[in-house]
Enzyme design. Structure first.
Site, short mmCIF file in Angstrom:
data_model
loop_
_atom_site.label_atom_id
_atom_site.label_comp_id
_atom_site.label_asym_id
_atom_site.label_seq_id
_atom_site.Cartn_x
_atom_site.Cartn_y
_atom_site.Cartn_z
N HIS A 14 47.95 75.73 17.70
CA HIS A 14 47.53 77.07 18.09
C HIS A 14 46.30 76.95 19.01
CE1 HIS A 14 49.44 79.40 14.48
NE2 HIS A 14 50.32 78.64 15.12
N GLU A 25 43.34 77.96 18.83
CA GLU A 25 42.07 77.60 18.18
C GLU A 25 42.02 76.11 17.88
OE1 GLU A 25 44.14 80.01 17.34
OE2 GLU A 25 43.13 81.76 16.49
#
Lengths: 255, 359
Positions: A135, A137
């Protein structure tokens, strides 16, 4: 007091890590033409003469090849960032999400900002890596770690003073990862109703988990509507790499 | 601590010994809260049926007025539990509303059925009774539920056999032990490199292939490389992609799937989830249909990573204090997430436990 135009980073060149919003001078407009929604104002921080702004070239040593000037001015202690700064960084993140959408990617944009410097710009790499944990992040965390490695910084010290700006609430996995990295503050746009780890499904951000890093604070709601709209647009297109939904498969059998 | 040999080293020897020895560990399913919790009770109005002959008419009429939607598991009529009672049967009318739980607020029969097309002849005065709020999911819950009021019970055969320990054959358990031994071995290899002694293995049960073996690789330069995250990336590397470089950790390995004829695995177990969810290149979506063996219960990050990866089953040795597959959360059972999977605890518990003590 809100300075007119302050807190709007130059949004022009996405590949260049432009100056932070709270510092800088009219000279910064040379970083690129103001093409994004709100026009770049050269009238910000009128009280500062150019010479008083510490112009730091962190870039040359730490970012091979990429030419950019990082202006570290008015550095806030710890991670306390003004509303103007938050808004400006979020606008950058939104712009990244928009770009991702235009390229058929999950429209999530995120920035990791340390001492008014963008250390990482993450975007979803799940399909590209066949690793469902990539992802935005998680990608950004790895970029910050790499930056620490290159610059000889202690990752713990850096992450403890880093703010994450992300257009969508981090999922449960990413929220746990942010805890493990001890990031103190996350500013985000819309809720993540499917996987959200900052309250929507679970509240990992503030949960009592003594063996899973430290809790972090959240400031939600920045341009939430626009972030949701982008997600809706994306999911209408459908992710060709995701497994087919069971419901839909059944419908196919019928027809 | 017992040195556990990598099954690859002395596989046959281990296998033959295991065949004749009782396995010194037990497997426990990690069920959802709904399945493992006690029976929640709510108050309801019931009435004695004084005239038994009118029962079927009364059931019909009252069910039409109060259909007990959402409480379909409750039987409408029960034989009276008190043998000395003057009436043989009792009937549910409806659930009590908030504020009606006090005896002084109790409605009379005519109040309950006022303006309703019910002939109350043959009914006594209503009383309050505790009834189970939800359908029982396990036999234990059913036994408790029916002690309050008779309920329907549609036993989940799969969960039932898991709970009685009959889900897996002895042969299955020997296989599980082999895989977990490999995870323990990986943990030891990691520990020798100064890592936390946690190991994990990803298996494709359709082909009984070990796809990835990994250990915890967390360090200052990457604190998030927990054993599960390492294995997820190793599976991706087996599919020709992936993110990290584990060259300095020779115990972290994967088996390449890229060149494999996809028809091979499909033929082995036709109709598996994996087949229907495999993509154009014949490979499954990330970890669909795969099983993870890990020496310790995964944390929140790893547990959610497994949801995202569509894992099918997780087997772990021992619980972790902040564990997310049973201890602090049961992320694998959540209805509000888009994927659920099975979790079992206790495989090679003692050896997994001694890993923690040693590290």
């Amino acid at each position: 007091m809100r300075l007119p135009g302050a807190g709007k980073p130059s949004p022009s060149r996405i590949s260049s890590l432009v100056c932070p919003p709270s510092g800088g001078s009219p000279g910064n407009s040379s970083l690129g033409p103001p093409t994004f929604r709100r026009p770049f104002s050269s009238a910000w921080l009128p009280g500062f003469a150019l010479s008083t702004l510490p112009l730091v070239r962190l870039a040359s040593g730490c970012r091979g090849g990429m030419e950019e000037t990082i202006t570290a001015a008015l550095t806030a202690p710890g991670v306390s960032v003004s509303a103007e700064e938050r808004e400006a960084w979020m606008e950058r993140a939104m712009h990244m999400a928009k770009e991702a959408l235009e390229n058929g990617e999950v429209p999530v944009g995120c920035l990791m900002v340390y001492n008014n410097e963008v250390l990482a710009k993450g975007r979803n790499e799940v399909n590209q890596t066949k690793n469902a944990t990539r992802h935005a992040e998680m990608v950004a965390i790895d970029q910050v770690l790499e930056w620490c490695h290159r610059c000889g910084k202690n990752p713990t010290e850096v992450f403890e003073h880093t703010v994450l700006y992300v257009t969508v609430e981090p999922c449960i996995m990413c929220a746990a990862a942010l805890r493990l990295m001890k990031i103190p503050l996350v500013v985000y746009g819309c809720q993540n109703e499917r996987f959200g780890g900052c309250g929507s499904v679970l509240d990992i951000a503030s949960a009592d988990l003594p063996n899973t890093g430290t809790p972090f604070k959240c400031i939600p709601g920045y341009q939430a509507e626009e972030a949701v709209e982008m997600l809706k647009t994306f999911y209408k297109q459908e992710n060709p790499n995701a497994p087919k939904s069971k419901v839909r498969k059944k419908e196919c059998h019928k027809c | 601590m017992d040195r556990v040999l990598c099954p690859g080293e002395h596989g046959e020897e281990n296998g033959s010994v295991m065949e004749h020895k009782a396995l010194p560990w037990q497997i426990f399913p990690v069920l959802s809260d709904q399945q493992s919790q006690g029976v929640e009770l709510v108050l309801a109005y019931a009435v004695p049926i004084l005239d038994k002959k009118k029962t079927s008419r009364l059931v019909k009429e009252i069910s039409a007025v109060y259909p007990l939607e959402g409480q379909q598991h409750l039987r409408r009529v029960r034989a009276c539990t008190d043998k000395a009672s003057p009436h043989p049967l009792e009937m549910l009318i409806r659930l009590a509303k908030p504020g009606e739980e006090k005896a002084e607020g109790l409605h009379t029969l005519s109040e309950l059925l006022a303006d309703k097309p019910v002939d109350c002849g043959g009914l006594g005065e209503p009383f309050l009774v505790h009834v189970p709020a939800h359908p029982p999911l396990t036999r234990v819950q059913f036994e408790e539920a029916k002690s309050h009021w008779p309920t329907a019970f549609h036993e989940d055969k799969y969960v039932a056999s898991a709970l009685t320990g009959h889900l897996f054959s002895r042969e299955d358990k020997v296989k599980m032990q082999t895989y977990m031994k490999q995870a323990v071995w990986a943990a030891q290899q990691g520990a020798e490199k100064g890592m936390k002694a946690i190991g994990a293995v990803v298996v494709d049960p359709a082909t009984e292939t070990v796809l990835a073996v990994g250990h915890d690789c967390r360090s200052a330069s990457n604190p998030l490389l927990h054993a599960t995250m390492v294995c997820i990336d190793l599976v991706a590397q087996g599919q020709g992609r992936g993110t990290y470089n584990f060259k300095s950790y020779p115990a972290c390995t994967f088996s390449p799937l890229g060149n494999r004829d996809p028809s091979v695995s499909k033929a082995i177990r036709a109709g598996t989830v994996r087949k229907s969810e495999s993509r154009d290149d014949g490979l499954p979506y990330i970890c669909t249909g795969y099983e993870l063996y890990v020496t310790r219960e995964p944390c929140v990050m790893c547990a959610m990573a497994l949801v995202h990866s569509r894992i099918q089953r997780v087997f772990y040795g021992i619980a972790s204090p902040d564990g997310a597959l049973g201890t602090k959360y049961k992320i694998h059972t959540r209805q509000d997430l888009n994927h659920r999977f099975e979790v079992f605890r206790g495989i090679l518990e003692d050896q997994c436990c001694s890993l923690i003590k040693a590290s």
